[in-house]
Design a protein around this motif. Sequence first.
Motif, short mmCIF file in Angstrom:
data_model
loop_
_atom_site.label_atom_id
_atom_site.label_comp_id
_atom_site.label_asym_id
_atom_site.label_seq_id
_atom_site.Cartn_x
_atom_site.Cartn_y
_atom_site.Cartn_z
N GLY A 60 0.79 -1.23 0.00
CA GLY A 60 0.00 0.00 0.00
C GLY A 60 0.81 1.28 0.00
O GLY A 60 0.45 2.25 0.65
N VAL A 61 1.94 1.26 -0.73
CA VAL A 61 2.78 2.46 -0.83
C VAL A 61 3.09 2.72 -2.31
O VAL A 61 3.07 1.80 -3.12
CB VAL A 61 4.10 2.31 -0.05
N PRO A 62 3.39 3.97 -2.65
CA PRO A 62 3.79 4.25 -4.04
C PRO A 62 5.12 3.56 -4.36
O PRO A 62 5.96 3.39 -3.47
CB PRO A 62 3.97 5.77 -4.07
N VAL A 63 5.31 3.18 -5.60
CA VAL A 63 6.54 2.50 -6.00
C VAL A 63 7.76 3.38 -5.73
O VAL A 63 8.86 2.87 -5.48
CB VAL A 63 6.47 2.03 -7.48
N ASP A 64 7.59 4.70 -5.74
CA ASP A 64 8.70 5.62 -5.46
C ASP A 64 9.30 5.38 -4.08
O ASP A 64 10.48 5.66 -3.87
CB ASP A 64 8.25 7.08 -5.55
N VAL A 65 8.51 4.88 -3.15
CA VAL A 65 9.02 4.59 -1.81
C VAL A 65 10.18 3.60 -1.90
O VAL A 65 11.13 3.68 -1.12
CB VAL A 65 7.89 4.05 -0.91
N PHE A 66 10.12 2.71 -2.87
CA PHE A 66 11.19 1.73 -3.05
C PHE A 66 12.28 2.20 -4.01
O PHE A 66 13.42 1.82 -3.87
CB PHE A 66 10.62 0.41 -3.57
N THR A 67 11.91 2.99 -5.01
CA THR A 67 12.86 3.29 -6.08
C THR A 67 13.65 4.59 -5.91
O THR A 67 14.75 4.71 -6.44
CB THR A 67 12.14 3.33 -7.44
N VAL A 68 13.09 5.55 -5.20
CA VAL A 68 13.81 6.82 -5.02
C VAL A 68 14.81 6.66 -3.88
O VAL A 68 14.45 6.24 -2.78
CB VAL A 68 12.82 7.98 -4.72
N PRO A 69 16.08 6.98 -4.13
CA PRO A 69 17.09 6.83 -3.10
C PRO A 69 16.80 7.68 -1.86
O PRO A 69 16.30 8.80 -1.98
CB PRO A 69 18.38 7.31 -3.77
#
Length: 92
Positions: A60-69
């Motif tokens: 339940g989080v945006p993918v940016d939470v994983f991909t943005v350093p």
Amino acid sequence: MITFGRKLKHLRQKNHLTQKELGMAMGFPEDSADVRIAQYESNVRIPKEDLMKLFSATLGVPVDVFTVPVLSDPREYEVASFWMHELGAELE
């Protein structure tokens, strides 16, 4: 820098899921679900884009939470600040 595995483990624990529960929610076979999640959390495996999106949706989080350093070392902040100052107009 905070790794994918550390982010995944934090979000899994925040959602009160075991590794097996998260793995099964992701569609991994029951007999290896916990092993697969453990591999991602320890950065032995790094998910490809489609699996990254599935982790995001499942937790339940945006993918940016994983991909943005995410910066975690004071030197990283100093360098980021330097480049933001140097390239400020180009970054807007």
